[in-house]
Design a protein around this motif. Structure first.
Motif, PDB file in Angstrom:
ATOM      1  N   GLY A 168      45.145  44.998  33.346  1.00  0.00           N
ATOM      2  CA  GLY A 168      46.084  45.174  34.438  1.00  0.00           C
ATOM      3  C   GLY A 168      47.425  45.762  34.091  1.00  0.00           C
ATOM      4  N   GLY A 169      47.504  46.442  32.939  1.00  0.00           N
ATOM      5  CA  GLY A 169      48.783  47.032  32.556  1.00  0.00           C
ATOM      6  C   GLY A 169      49.311  48.038  33.548  1.00  0.00           C
ATOM      7  N   HIS A 170      48.410  48.668  34.307  1.00  0.00           N
ATOM      8  CA  HIS A 170      48.818  49.628  35.345  1.00  0.00           C
ATOM      9  C   HIS A 170      48.492  49.102  36.737  1.00  0.00           C
ATOM     10  CE1 HIS A 170      48.442  52.185  31.703  1.00  0.00           C
ATOM     11  NE2 HIS A 170      49.527  52.742  32.203  1.00  0.00           N
ATOM     12  N   LEU A 171      48.373  47.763  36.843  1.00  0.00           N
ATOM     13  CA  LEU A 171      48.099  47.133  38.139  1.00  0.00           C
ATOM     14  C   LEU A 171      48.915  45.845  38.248  1.00  0.00           C
ATOM     15  CD1 LEU A 171      46.308  47.649  40.688  1.00  0.00           C
ATOM     16  CD2 LEU A 171      44.657  46.062  39.688  1.00  0.00           C
ATOM     17  N   ASP A 172      50.207  45.971  37.969  1.00  0.00           N
ATOM     18  CA  ASP A 172      51.134  44.849  38.114  1.00  0.00           C
ATOM     19  C   ASP A 172      50.724  43.643  37.271  1.00  0.00           C
ATOM     20  OD1 ASP A 172      53.476  43.713  39.148  1.00  0.00           O
ATOM     21  OD2 ASP A 172      52.400  42.731  40.786  1.00  0.00           O
ATOM     22  N   GLY A 173      50.088  43.898  36.153  1.00  0.00           N
ATOM     23  CA  GLY A 173      49.713  42.810  35.260  1.00  0.00           C
ATOM     24  C   GLY A 173      48.502  42.012  35.690  1.00  0.00           C
ATOM     25  N   ILE A 174      47.743  42.515  36.666  1.00  0.00           N
ATOM     26  CA  ILE A 174      46.568  41.797  37.170  1.00  0.00           C
ATOM     27  C   ILE A 174      45.343  42.196  36.349  1.00  0.00           C
ATOM     28  CG2 ILE A 174      45.039  41.434  39.143  1.00  0.00           C
ATOM     29  CD1 ILE A 174      47.468  42.080  40.946  1.00  0.00           C
ATOM     30  N   ASN A 175      44.876  41.289  35.504  1.00  0.00           N
ATOM     31  CA  ASN A 175      43.662  41.499  34.719  1.00  0.00           C
ATOM     32  C   ASN A 175      42.486  40.903  35.492  1.00  0.00           C
ATOM     33  OD1 ASN A 175      44.934  42.520  32.124  1.00  0.00           O
ATOM     34  ND2 ASN A 175      45.972  40.549  32.352  1.00  0.00           N
ATOM     35  N   THR A 176      41.443  41.683  35.676  1.00  0.00           N
ATOM     36  CA  THR A 176      40.311  41.282  36.512  1.00  0.00           C
ATOM     37  C   THR A 176      39.047  41.171  35.673  1.00  0.00           C
ATOM     38  OG1 THR A 176      41.314  42.500  38.351  1.00  0.00           O
ATOM     39  CG2 THR A 176      39.016  41.821  38.610  1.00  0.00           C
ATOM     40  N   MET A 177      38.487  39.969  35.622  1.00  0.00           N
ATOM     41  CA  MET A 177      37.276  39.727  34.847  1.00  0.00           C
ATOM     42  C   MET A 177      36.110  39.393  35.766  1.00  0.00           C
ATOM     43  SD  MET A 177      38.986  37.426  31.817  1.00  0.00           S
ATOM     44  CE  MET A 177      40.347  36.900  32.871  1.00  0.00           C
ATOM     45  N   ASN A 178      34.969  39.965  35.456  1.00  0.00           N
ATOM     46  CA  ASN A 178      33.720  39.630  36.139  1.00  0.00           C
ATOM     47  C   ASN A 178      32.707  39.296  35.055  1.00  0.00           C
ATOM     48  OD1 ASN A 178      31.274  39.533  37.530  1.00  0.00           O
ATOM     49  ND2 ASN A 178      31.863  41.134  38.972  1.00  0.00           N
ATOM     50  N   ILE A 179      32.521  37.991  34.826  1.00  0.00           N
ATOM     51  CA  ILE A 179      31.642  37.526  33.755  1.00  0.00           C
ATOM     52  C   ILE A 179      30.544  36.665  34.356  1.00  0.00           C
ATOM     53  CG2 ILE A 179      31.494  36.130  31.650  1.00  0.00           C
ATOM     54  CD1 ILE A 179      34.345  37.067  31.010  1.00  0.00           C
ATOM     55  N   ASN A 180      29.326  37.110  34.181  1.00  0.00           N
ATOM     56  CA  ASN A 180      28.160  36.439  34.762  1.00  0.00           C
ATOM     57  C   ASN A 180      28.301  36.272  36.277  1.00  0.00           C
ATOM     58  OD1 ASN A 180      26.989  36.167  32.182  1.00  0.00           O
ATOM     59  ND2 ASN A 180      28.128  34.271  31.823  1.00  0.00           N
ATOM     60  N   GLY A 181      28.890  37.282  36.914  1.00  0.00           N
ATOM     61  CA  GLY A 181      29.033  37.293  38.362  1.00  0.00           C
ATOM     62  C   GLY A 181      30.203  36.491  38.901  1.00  0.00           C
ATOM     63  N   GLU A 182      30.972  35.868  38.021  1.00  0.00           N
ATOM     64  CA  GLU A 182      32.121  35.061  38.457  1.00  0.00           C
ATOM     65  C   GLU A 182      33.416  35.818  38.209  1.00  0.00           C
ATOM     66  OE1 GLU A 182      34.267  30.754  37.503  1.00  0.00           O
ATOM     67  OE2 GLU A 182      32.146  31.070  37.003  1.00  0.00           O
ATOM     68  N   ILE A 183      34.237  35.950  39.248  1.00  0.00           N
ATOM     69  CA  ILE A 183      35.499  36.678  39.155  1.00  0.00           C
ATOM     70  C   ILE A 183      36.603  35.733  38.690  1.00  0.00           C
ATOM     71  CG2 ILE A 183      37.239  38.015  40.399  1.00  0.00           C
ATOM     72  CD1 ILE A 183      34.594  39.466  40.144  1.00  0.00           C
ATOM     73  N   THR A 184      37.348  36.170  37.679  1.00  0.00           N
ATOM     74  CA  THR A 184      38.519  35.439  37.201  1.00  0.00           C
ATOM     75  C   THR A 184      39.690  36.412  37.145  1.00  0.00           C
ATOM     76  OG1 THR A 184      37.162  33.979  35.830  1.00  0.00           O
ATOM     77  CG2 THR A 184      39.509  34.059  35.336  1.00  0.00           C
ATOM     78  N   ILE A 185      40.811  36.019  37.722  1.00  0.00           N
ATOM     79  CA  ILE A 185      42.023  36.842  37.702  1.00  0.00           C
ATOM     80  C   ILE A 185      43.034  36.197  36.768  1.00  0.00           C
ATOM     81  CG2 ILE A 185      43.909  37.846  39.046  1.00  0.00           C
ATOM     82  CD1 ILE A 185      41.183  38.993  39.770  1.00  0.00           C
TER      83      ILE A 185
END
Length: 244
Positions: A168-185
């Motif tokens: 998220g360095g170019h998205l206001d620091g928002i890191n988006t993870m999708n691991i085994n179908g589960e979204i974690t921000i």
């Protein structure tokens, strides 16, 4: 504990294999490095690039794995579809678990690959990988989607053919993870710094090191965010010992 990086050489050592090896060492694991290309670059400019013959890349991989029992590997700049195909075959041959940093453009803006790289990554390498860690620009190339918001990033992770972490360095620091179908921000404070060269390389290599140390994939990502944040804050990856 031995891990491996398959990537290019940055002589300024902020990115590429030199950076990966420093990060591995900071986490207390031994790192091997297979070189895919040589570059003449520094944190501000890419001057030139000279790829390594794919057969020599293959021989390097075989040489390392002849001596070491390696489970986790990260890939960085692979340069061409031919090298991507080769690496994907080696992942299957040696039953490796790969974290793919889909390097296409240097932090300074220099193009580090051939133009067909995104298609080759999606077709050959990502389906065999346990995680990919693109930044916003790389994720847009891989998915053909524009990413302007958290919702766009989530949609992009769902289109990638493996577990994914869009930084998220170019998205206001928002890191988006999708691991085994589960979204974690994971939202992080953005730091004003000229020490951003190679952050993606260091993140993916930290993830591999944390996996080798027995952490889950999600925890390896979270610990690695903290490592990179502290490295940017302190201005030096090489002397930051990971207390993880």
């Amino acid at each position: 504990m031995v891990v491996m990086s398959i990537a290019g050489v940055d002589p300024s050592a902020g990115a590429g294999i030199y950076a990966d090896l420093k990060t591995f060492q900071a986490h207390g694991v031994y790192g091997c490095g297979v070189v895919t290309a040589l570059t003449a670059q520094n944190p501000y400019k890419v001057f030139s690039l000279s790829p390594v013959d794919k057969n020599y890349v293959s021989e390097q991989i075989d040489a390392v794995l002849d001596a070491y029992n390696i489970k986790y590997v990260k890939t960085g700049m692979l340069y061409s579809s031919e090298i991507i195909k080769l690496v994907s075959k080696k992942i299957t041959e040696y039953d490796l678990k790969a974290v793919v940093d889909p390097v296409m453009v240097a932090t300074s803006g220099g193009d580090l690959t051939k133009s067909d790289l995104a298609n080759a990554l999606n077709k050959y390498l990502l389906p065999k990988s346990i995680l990919t860690t693109p930044n916003i620009a790389e994720a847009e190339k891989l998915t053909n989607l524009n990413i302007k918001s958290k919702e766009d990033a989530i949609k992009s992770t769902e289109k990638l053919p493996c577990n994914s972490l869009i930084t998220g360095g170019h998205l206001d620091g928002i890191n988006t993870m999708n691991i085994n179908g589960e979204i974690t921000i994971k939202k992080q404070e953005l730091l004003e710094s000229n020490n951003l060269h190679g952050t993606g390389c260091n993140l993916s290599s930290a993830i591999v090191a944390n996996l080798e140390k027995g952490n889950s994939l999600i925890n390896s990502c979270l610990k690695s965010f903290d490592y990179v944040y502290e490295a940017i804050k302190n201005g030096n990856y090489g002397t930051l010992i990971a207390k993880l």
